[in-house]
Scaffold this motif. Structure first.
Motif, PDB file in Angstrom:
ATOM      1  N   LYS A   1       0.872  -1.176   0.000  1.00 39.52           N
ATOM      2  CA  LYS A   1       0.000   0.000   0.000  1.00 39.52           C
ATOM      3  C   LYS A   1       0.903   1.217   0.000  1.00 39.52           C
ATOM      4  CE  LYS A   1      -4.397  -1.212   0.362  1.00 39.52           C
ATOM      5  NZ  LYS A   1      -5.505  -0.630  -0.364  1.00 39.52           N
TER       6      LYS A   1
ATOM      7  N   PRO B   1       2.731   4.553   0.966  1.00 35.96           N
ATOM      8  CA  PRO B   1       3.047   5.101   2.281  1.00 35.96           C
ATOM      9  C   PRO B   1       2.035   6.180   2.676  1.00 35.96           C
ATOM     10  CG  PRO B   1       4.969   5.169   0.832  1.00 35.96           C
ATOM     11  CD  PRO B   1       3.806   4.749   0.005  1.00 35.96           C
ATOM     12  N   ASN B   2       1.566   6.123   3.892  1.00 36.21           N
ATOM     13  CA  ASN B   2       0.647   7.134   4.449  1.00 36.21           C
ATOM     14  C   ASN B   2      -0.684   7.237   3.717  1.00 36.21           C
ATOM     15  OD1 ASN B   2       2.693   7.903   6.329  1.00 36.21           O
ATOM     16  ND2 ASN B   2       3.660   9.064   4.686  1.00 36.21           N
ATOM     17  N   CYS B   3      -1.121   6.181   3.032  1.00 37.25           N
ATOM     18  CA  CYS B   3      -2.420   6.218   2.349  1.00 37.25           C
ATOM     19  C   CYS B   3      -3.006   4.810   2.286  1.00 37.25           C
ATOM     20  CB  CYS B   3      -2.288   6.803   0.943  1.00 37.25           C
ATOM     21  SG  CYS B   3      -3.903   7.054   0.154  1.00 37.25           S
ATOM     22  N   SER B   4      -3.510   4.330   3.388  1.00 32.49           N
ATOM     23  CA  SER B   4      -4.037   2.961   3.432  1.00 32.49           C
ATOM     24  C   SER B   4      -5.328   2.804   2.639  1.00 32.49           C
ATOM     25  CB  SER B   4      -4.259   2.525   4.884  1.00 32.49           C
ATOM     26  OG  SER B   4      -5.203   3.385   5.507  1.00 32.49           O
TER      27      SER B   4
ATOM     28  N   CYS C   1      -5.978   9.376  -1.692  1.00 30.00           N
ATOM     29  CA  CYS C   1      -5.411  10.469  -0.897  1.00 30.00           C
ATOM     30  C   CYS C   1      -5.038  11.673  -1.766  1.00 30.00           C
ATOM     31  CB  CYS C   1      -4.219   9.977  -0.079  1.00 30.00           C
ATOM     32  SG  CYS C   1      -4.650   8.648   1.067  1.00 30.00           S
TER      33      CYS C   1
ATOM     34  N   TYR D   1      -0.168   7.115  -7.419  1.00 30.33           N
ATOM     35  CA  TYR D   1       1.105   6.550  -6.969  1.00 30.33           C
ATOM     36  C   TYR D   1       1.629   5.573  -8.007  1.00 30.33           C
ATOM     37  CZ  TYR D   1      -0.241   8.041  -2.237  1.00 30.33           C
ATOM     38  OH  TYR D   1      -0.596   8.764  -1.141  1.00 30.33           O
TER      39      TYR D   1
END
Length: 135
Positions: free
Chosen positions: A30, A32-35, A62, A66
């Protein structure tokens, strides 16, 4: 049932003088910092001959997109990933030597059809691959 079988197998291995090893559970990456991000487009596979070197995926969430490359090659290697649309591309995010997961992020490509493009340098060769395109 599988848990019981694992315990019995481990017990037998230890009883017979072997060593018990935990089975590897695949980790679903996943960003980073965006589940809450979801995978978009199809995954790309970067191969050298018949050997898989890396997989390339793309996610959205988010507020942006990505790009991700996960390297399966033996060390040493170096990986980079960027997002590309028809006429524009982000600056590649270059991972550290032997960094297995490299991510890049862009908010500027939300309304564009994009793909993640990865480059892996391994055994003196520079290999490039991409994920499927997502609109």
């Amino acid at each position: 049932m599988l848990i019981k079988l694992g315990i019995v197998t481990t017990g037998v291995a230890l009883f017979l003088g072997g060593t018990a090893q935990a089975a590897e559970v695949p980790v679903v990456p996943k960003p980073p910092n965006c589940s809450s991000a979801v995978k978009i487009g199809s995954a790309g596979v970067l191969k050298r001959g018949a050997t898989t070197v890396a997989t390339i995926t793309q996610y959205e969430g988010c507020g942006g997109k990505y790009g991700h490359v996960r390297v399966q090659a033996t060390t040493p290697f170096r990986a980079a990933v960027r997002l590309r649309a028809d006429t524009v591309s982000t600056v590649p995010t270059i991972g550290e030597p032997n960094q297995r997961d490299v991510w890049t992020f862009s908010r500027m490509m939300n309304d564009m059809c994009t793909m993640a493009v990865a480059t892996v340098t391994h055994d003196g060769a520079s290999l490039e691959g991409r994920s499927g395109r997502s609109c």
